[in-house]
Motif scaffolding. Structure first.
Motif, PDB file in Angstrom:
ATOM      1  N   ILE A  50       1.600   4.575 -14.221  1.00  0.00           N
ATOM      2  CA  ILE A  50       1.510   5.839 -13.180  1.00  0.00           C
ATOM      3  C   ILE A  50       2.433   5.776 -12.427  1.00  0.00           C
ATOM      4  O   ILE A  50       2.877   6.920 -10.975  1.00  0.00           O
ATOM      5  N   VAL A  51       1.395   4.989 -11.138  1.00  0.00           N
ATOM      6  CA  VAL A  51       1.511   5.163  -9.486  1.00  0.00           C
ATOM      7  C   VAL A  51       2.687   4.115  -9.309  1.00  0.00           C
ATOM      8  O   VAL A  51       3.258   4.801  -8.325  1.00  0.00           O
ATOM      9  N   LEU A  52       2.786   3.365 -10.385  1.00  0.00           N
ATOM     10  CA  LEU A  52       4.647   3.154 -10.168  1.00  0.00           C
ATOM     11  C   LEU A  52       6.237   3.987 -10.194  1.00  0.00           C
ATOM     12  O   LEU A  52       6.074   4.109  -9.526  1.00  0.00           O
ATOM     13  N   VAL A  53       5.629   4.779 -11.129  1.00  0.00           N
ATOM     14  CA  VAL A  53       6.569   5.733 -11.107  1.00  0.00           C
ATOM     15  C   VAL A  53       6.043   6.897  -9.662  1.00  0.00           C
ATOM     16  O   VAL A  53       7.433   7.192  -9.844  1.00  0.00           O
ATOM     17  N   ALA A  54       4.842   7.154  -9.985  1.00  0.00           N
ATOM     18  CA  ALA A  54       5.313   7.857  -8.174  1.00  0.00           C
ATOM     19  C   ALA A  54       5.546   7.891  -7.182  1.00  0.00           C
ATOM     20  O   ALA A  54       6.339   8.289  -6.276  1.00  0.00           O
ATOM     21  N   LEU A  55       5.434   6.687  -7.113  1.00  0.00           N
ATOM     22  CA  LEU A  55       5.949   5.871  -6.216  1.00  0.00           C
ATOM     23  C   LEU A  55       8.070   5.787  -6.032  1.00  0.00           C
ATOM     24  O   LEU A  55       9.040   6.416  -5.218  1.00  0.00           O
TER      25      LEU A  55
END
Length: 235
Positions: A50-55
């Motif tokens: 989810i961190v990568l999706v947020a970025l």
């Protein structure tokens, strides 16, 4: 001055995101050293996804607010691809480690020895996993089409329509994650564990993405309004 996107070879962008994913997952594993191995890995790869999706979601709005960041736009593709790969790992850990390949358990059912059949015991678990499964399936579609070949074969309009579904993926992921961070362990018949430290960082992450999108939309609207006003005055 003309602003250009990052022109480095595609494999270098992949390498950057791989390193980021490995380091982030490692830190998340370390932050939960007291957990069982299954749950440590489950949450670490899920949270890093989810961190990568947020970025990936943040790069677009940031590029509209700060033009110098336009060069990072190509990274959205690699961020999305590795977010889905981590999500697949997350799903595999749940299937093999948590529900042990019993798909009924994945959707909130448990086998009742007295009744000799499955009964629903956890409605929230079922709904959250269904949302997560939908997010994963749609994410796979996005990842598979995140390449120049798909863009050429599908045509620019169809390809853009599919890729705009990133917003759907984002909010499905947010709902799935929010359930397990805030609601899953509140059942009255189970001992409530200590609060997960990731709760408020998760809230801050989601709020930051929403704030960036709102700010970028507002800035775009203002520029459009000023442009229309200037054209009206010129007439």
């Amino acid at each position: 001055m003309k602003l250009t996107v990052d022109q480095r070879p595609w494999w270098q962008r992949h390498l950057v995101v791989i390193v980021l994913s490995v380091l982030g997952t490692g830190l998340l594993l370390y932050s939960r050293a007291e957990w069982s191995a299954m749950h440590r890995w489950n949450r670490a790869v899920g949270d890093m996804s989810i961190v990568l999706v947020a970025l990936a979601m943040a790069i677009g709005p940031v590029s509209r607010l700060w033009r110098g960041s336009v060069r990072f736009l190509p990274y959205r593709r690699e961020l999305g691809i590795y977010a889905i790969l981590l999500a697949l790992a997350h799903a595999a850990i749940i299937l093999f480690g948590w529900v042990t390949l019993d798909l009924m358990r994945l959707f909130g059912f448990e086998f009742h020895p007295g009744l000799q059949r499955y009964v629903m015991v956890n409605h929230g678990f079922a709904l959250a996993n269904l949302i997560g499964l939908l997010a994963l399936l749609y994410g796979i579609i996005l990842a598979v089409t995140s390449n120049d070949y798909s863009q050429r074969r599908l045509g620019n309009n169809v390809w853009k329509f599919i890729q705009q579904g990133t917003y759907i993926l984002w909010w499905l992921t947010v709902l799935h994650t929010a359930y397990f961070l805030f609601l899953h362990f509140l059942d009255y018949h189970r001992q409530t564990p200590d609060p997960n430290w990731a709760q408020w960082p998760f809230v801050a992450l989601v709020a930051s993405v929403v704030a960036l999108q709102f700010a970028a939309s507002t800035a775009t609207w203002r520029k459009s309004r000023l442009k229309r006003t200037g054209m009206a005055k010129a007439e």
